[in-house]
Design a protein around this motif. Structure first.
Motif, PDB file in Angstrom:
ATOM      1  N   LEU A   1       0.817  -1.209   0.000  1.00 40.65           N
ATOM      2  CA  LEU A   1       0.000   0.000   0.000  1.00 40.65           C
ATOM      3  C   LEU A   1       0.854   1.264   0.000  1.00 40.65           C
ATOM      4  O   LEU A   1       0.406   2.298  -0.424  1.00 40.65           O
ATOM      5  N   SER A   2       2.058   1.193   0.485  1.00 42.88           N
ATOM      6  CA  SER A   2       2.870   2.403   0.667  1.00 42.88           C
ATOM      7  C   SER A   2       4.328   2.130   0.304  1.00 42.88           C
ATOM      8  O   SER A   2       4.821   1.011   0.522  1.00 42.88           O
TER       9      SER A   2
ATOM     10  N   LEU B   1       0.329   1.686   8.770  1.00 44.09           N
ATOM     11  CA  LEU B   1       0.648   2.516   7.597  1.00 44.09           C
ATOM     12  C   LEU B   1       1.583   3.674   7.926  1.00 44.09           C
ATOM     13  O   LEU B   1       2.245   4.190   7.044  1.00 44.09           O
TER      14      LEU B   1
ATOM     15  N   SER C   1       2.637   7.777   0.512  1.00 41.79           N
ATOM     16  CA  SER C   1       2.903   7.190   1.819  1.00 41.79           C
ATOM     17  C   SER C   1       2.193   7.996   2.891  1.00 41.79           C
ATOM     18  O   SER C   1       2.306   9.227   2.896  1.00 41.79           O
TER      19      SER C   1
ATOM     20  N   GLU D   1       7.053   0.515   2.552  1.00 40.80           N
ATOM     21  CA  GLU D   1       7.315  -0.919   2.706  1.00 40.80           C
ATOM     22  C   GLU D   1       8.566  -1.377   1.943  1.00 40.80           C
ATOM     23  O   GLU D   1       9.076  -2.450   2.182  1.00 40.80           O
TER      24      GLU D   1
END
Lengths: 230, 269
Positions: free
Chosen positions: A3-4, B2, A107, A7
């Motif tokens: 997702l970002s 996140l 991000s 990572e």
């Protein structure tokens, strides 16, 4: 599923790590700073000037004009902060045309960092503009009952800023990634074009919202004497 | 999770580095350049305005001067025209005056000439008339006429004034030379005798006389003695007639000169 860009970690030593977000951010900083330096090395004050200089002047005066239209009485004071937000977010979006590039604004860490900067900058400029007590009084306007709501609004809008930008940028890359698996040839290009437009819109929205918050924090000073006179 | 808080902190630092870099390399130089250009443009505009104002002022000055010049020229032209008109009038008057004077002078000269011609003609005529008369009478003078004359002379002797008679008698008595009786022709002896007798009777003495002929006497008899003279002749009549005619002419001349006065008055402007 990633997702970002956080990572993607290139190097890590305990808590300290070097991920794609930081690396691409450095790349953007280098690009912007070196580009600006190269162009502004030979600035002319004459009536004739280079196209690059014209471009930079258009960008700078355009930002300045937008800030003035939002309601900031002295846009040059806030040009460094708000202009850099716009240019960073816009550059991050525009560079998505390069393959292999991951926008650092995709991000949540980056967007949170930017939102935190705005979150700090608003009281900073507010206090600088009208003084500490005046600024703190503005949280109790119109009545002290509004104090908790004002504080909640302050925090929530910062959160909203971060999530909005992250969601938009992340969704753009996500959509492209998904579409590449479904229709790998033509459609992702259109989506990339759309992503460029969305990125520019997000850059505009982020910087304008930050400008509006700062303007709201500093504008009290101007409107208050008028209300006192009434 | 996140949010990676290390990345957040790193991104905040990165962001502030970017702010600093862009301020240094982008905003400041560009804004300075724009300000410098704006100042320069403002300066140039101000100088252009000043130049335009100066040009406007100069144009106004020039226009004012031009108008002044036009006005002055018009004034001078009108003055010159006025002067020329006056001068023309003056010259015209002068010329007319001169012409008038010349005309008067010529008229006078003509009149003089006419009058002198008239005088000459009248003199000549008179002369001719008398000459003709004398010639006619001389032609008519004959012995018989002489007789008639002797008779007239004797009658006149008798009718003579007493005073004249005594004076003449005294003169005759005093003179040693004989008295002279002149006539145009030689008097015949009978006539001489009649004359002698008449003289003797008139002066009651023996008068010695001598008879002479003179061509000057047209027709008549003359008795002269010691400067005194008694005569009857046509010459005398003619002489007195001539004198009368001369007097008449002189009188005629006088009013003529008076007549010239009105003419002069008429000719002067």
């Amino acid at each position: 599923m990633r997702l970002s860009p956080d990572e993607i970690i290139f190097w890590q030593y305990g808590f300290v790590k070097l991920n794609a977000t930081i690396v691409f951010t450095w790349g953007l900083i280098f690009l912007l700073a070196v580009g600006a330096k190269l162009i502004t090395r030979h600035l002319s004050t004459d009536l004739t000037r280079t196209r690059w200089q014209n471009m930079l002047e258009i960008i700078v005066t355009g930002i300045e004009k937008q800030l003035g239209e939002v309601g900031l009485s002295q846009p040059r004071t806030y040009l460094g902060f708000l202009g850099t937000i716009f240019l960073f977010v816009a550059a991050a979006s525009l560079c998505t045309i390069f393959p292999g590039y991951e926008p650092p604004t995709g991000s949540l860490s980056t967007t949170v960092a930017l939102s935190l900067c705005v979150f700090v900058a608003v009281p900073f400029y507010g206090i600088a503009g009208q003084g500490l007590s005046e600024y703190l009084h503005s949280y109790m306007a119109p009545t002290p009952i509004m104090l908790p709501f004002n504080i909640i609004s302050e925090i929530s809008r910062t959160l909203a800023l971060a999530i909005r930008l992250f969601g938009n940028m992340m969704s753009g890359t996500m959509i492209i990634a998904i579409l590449l698996t479904i229709t790998p040839f033509f459609f992702p290009i259109l989506m990339t074009v759309l992503g460029l437009l969305t990125g520019m819109v997000q850059a505009y929205i982020f910087s304008i919202l930050a400008a509006v918050y700062i303007a709201a924090a500093t504008q009290v000073r101007v409107t208050k004497p008028a209300t006192l006179q009434e | 999770m996140l949010i990676d808080w290390f990345t957040v902190g790193a991104q905040i630092v990165n962001f502030f580095i970017l702010v600093w870099l862009l301020k240094r390399f982008l905003y400041k130089p560009v804004i300075n350049a724009i300000d410098a250009r704006e100042k320069r443009i403002a300066r140039e505009l101000a100088s252009a305005d000043a130049k335009a104002a100066e040009a406007q002022k100069e144009r106004d000055d020039f226009q004012t001067k031009n108008e002044d010049f036009d006005r002055q020229r018009a004034t001078l032209l009108s003055e010159a025209a006025e002067e020329a008109h006056t001068e023309r009038q003056r010259l015209f008057d002068e010329a007319r005056h001169d012409a008038e004077e010349l005309r008067v002078k010529r008229q006078k000269a003509l009149q003089n000439e006419a009058s002198s011609l008239q005088e000459a003609v009248s003199r000549r005529t008179r002369h001719e008339v008398f000459a003709i008369t004398r010639k006619t009478l001389a032609d008519l003078a004959t012995t018989s006429l002489e007789e008639q004359m002797v008779e007239v002379f004797t009658r006149r002797l008798k009718e003579m004034d007493e005073q004249v008679k005594t004076e003449l008698a005294a003169s005759l008595a005093k003179s040693s030379d004989p008295a002279v009786v002149r006539s145009r022709f030689e008097l015949p002896p009978e006539q001489q005798a009649i004359l002698q007798k008449a003289l003797n009777e008139t002066f009651s003495a023996e008068i010695r006389i001598r008879f002479e002929t003179s061509p000057d006497i047209i027709s008549g008899i003359e008795l002269a003695s010691d400067g005194r003279k008694i005569a009857w002749s046509i010459e005398d009549y003619l002489m007195s007639l001539e004198e009368a005619v001369d007097e008449l002419l002189q009188e005629k001349k006088q009013p003529k000169t008076n007549d010239e006065q009105p003419i002069q008055e008429r000719t002067s402007p």
